[in-house]
Enzyme design. Structure first.
Site, PDB file in Angstrom:
ATOM      1  N   GLU A  82       8.354   1.250  -2.590  1.00  0.00           N
ATOM      2  CA  GLU A  82       7.424   1.120  -1.463  1.00  0.00           C
ATOM      3  C   GLU A  82       8.024   0.281  -0.344  1.00  0.00           C
ATOM      4  O   GLU A  82       8.002   0.667   0.831  1.00  0.00           O
ATOM      5  CB  GLU A  82       6.104   0.488  -1.906  1.00  0.00           C
ATOM      6  CG  GLU A  82       5.159   0.231  -0.727  1.00  0.00           C
ATOM      7  CD  GLU A  82       3.749  -0.181  -1.110  1.00  0.00           C
ATOM      8  OE1 GLU A  82       2.901  -0.260  -0.199  1.00  0.00           O
ATOM      9  OE2 GLU A  82       3.500  -0.403  -2.308  1.00  0.00           O
ATOM     10  N   ILE A 104       4.188  -4.256  -6.350  1.00  0.00           N
ATOM     11  CA  ILE A 104       2.865  -4.838  -6.538  1.00  0.00           C
ATOM     12  C   ILE A 104       1.851  -3.811  -6.055  1.00  0.00           C
ATOM     13  O   ILE A 104       1.674  -3.617  -4.847  1.00  0.00           O
ATOM     14  CB  ILE A 104       2.697  -6.169  -5.787  1.00  0.00           C
ATOM     15  CG1 ILE A 104       3.720  -7.208  -6.262  1.00  0.00           C
ATOM     16  CG2 ILE A 104       1.273  -6.707  -5.959  1.00  0.00           C
ATOM     17  CD1 ILE A 104       3.585  -8.587  -5.625  1.00  0.00           C
TER      18      ILE A 104
END
Ligand code: LIP
Length: 329
Positions: A82, A104
């Site tokens: 990401e 996360i």
């Protein structure tokens, strides 16, 4: 260059490595949570596309840790993450083994100290998810799965338990018996929020009290983590999860874990309409994996005259007939 063949035991070894790595990353996530929750002022919380699309230094640090460890152990494997993607590293998907990582997942929960946060590590092979590890360090819940080898949950370092948790999944006659997960996401413009709120109200609403097309679902949950929503569907705690707008790294690991628990995953209204009555129903192709529109339904017990797959198809049809399709931004 020829694509390495990943055998059954190769995947077992990769799972061991990935599980150990998830636990290591979990320690850094807990350390980060301490730092953020104890900081007097807003500490190291940045914004990506808008004020609700958050990133912290720990999202970046956890991804760097994971990327480095994977690069050392599997230098020939590709990596999609990401934060690397946000920073501009956007490698095309190939047939080669590719880790697809969200360091996360549930960053907004992480910033607020809401313990529904995890690291999600998926492995894509020949453009399809084949292995998944999701670890919530706050609850010490570890979900693992390998295509064709089942999926499991270990709570507080206990012996892994095969998913779904109920050995005979309950029938699901209709959405009015369902607990559904939906998310508000970070696209908050009228073009997205309008249709989403209409859909959510219809799913929850009572048709007998004037809500046209109301499904009176038991309830809707927005837990803020796509990966943990998939894991909760896999274990049977949620009946269905739907989201438009999240990314392959949010869902890759969860797809394997849910499928290996008898669940089904597909993409948009269009994909469902095109595949529902064909052998490719539930086939998570590259197009579905990268389509940013996902729906997953738990394993549903076979009942008189209707097997699991037909029941899942019936529920997705009822759901997609009730919600608006929107374009992810
Ligand atoms: C989040 C997803 C969630 C979605 C949020 C965000 P992040 O991922 O897990 O489903 O609603 O908008 O994309 O940013 O916490 O990794």
């Amino acid at each position: 260059m020829s694509i390495p063949e990943l055998t059954h035991s190769d995947l077992q070894q990769i799972l061991k490595f990935t599980t150990d790595l998830a636990r290591k990353a979990g320690e850094l996530i807990l350390e980060g949570s301490e730092a953020i929750q104890s900081a007097s002022a807003e500490k190291d919380v940045g914004e990506k596309k808008n004020s609700v699309d958050l990133v912290t230094e720990y999202d970046v640090r956890v991804e760097e840790l994971v990327k480095k460890e994977i690069g050392t152990k599997y230098p020939e494997f590709k990596f999609i993450g990401e934060e690397s993607y946000s920073a501009g590293s956007r490698p095309p998907l190939t047939d080669e083994p590719t880790f697809c990582v969200d360091p996360i997942d549930g960053t907004t929960n992480f910033v607020h100290g809401f313990p529904f946060v995890c690291i999600s590590l998926g492995l894509i092979y020949k453009r399809r998810p084949v292995l998944g590890v999701i670890y919530n360090p706050f609850l010490n819940h570890l979900y693992t799965g390998i295509k064709g080898q089942g999926s499991f949950l270990s709570r507080n370092n206990s012996q892994p338990v095969k998913l779904p948790l109920s050995s005979s999944p309950k029938p699901l006659p209709s959405l009015n018996q369902a607990l559904l997960a939906v998310e508000w996401g970070s696209d908050r413009g009228e073009a997205t929020i309008g249709p989403k709120s209409t859909s959510f109200a219809r799913l929850a609403g009572n048709p007998a009290q004037g809500v046209t097309g109301g499904k009176m679902a038991h309830s809707l949950r927005s837990m803020g983590s796509a990966a943990l929503n998939f894991a909760m569907v896999a274990q049977g705690g949620l009946d269905l999860y739907w989201e438009i707008g999240c990314w392959p790294w949010d869902v890759c690991a969860g797809i394997v874990i849910a499928e290996e628990a008898g669940g089904i995953v597909t993409g948009s209204h269009e994909t469902f309409a095109a595949t529902a009555n064909s052998a490719s129903f539930g086939d998570v192709t590259e197009q579905v994996l990268t389509g940013r529109k996902y729906i997953v339904v738990r394993a549903i017990g076979d009942t008189q005259g209707e097997n699991n797959r037909d029941a899942q198809k019936r529920i997705i049809k009822e759901f997609y007939d009730s919600v608006e399709d929107v374009a992810p931004n």
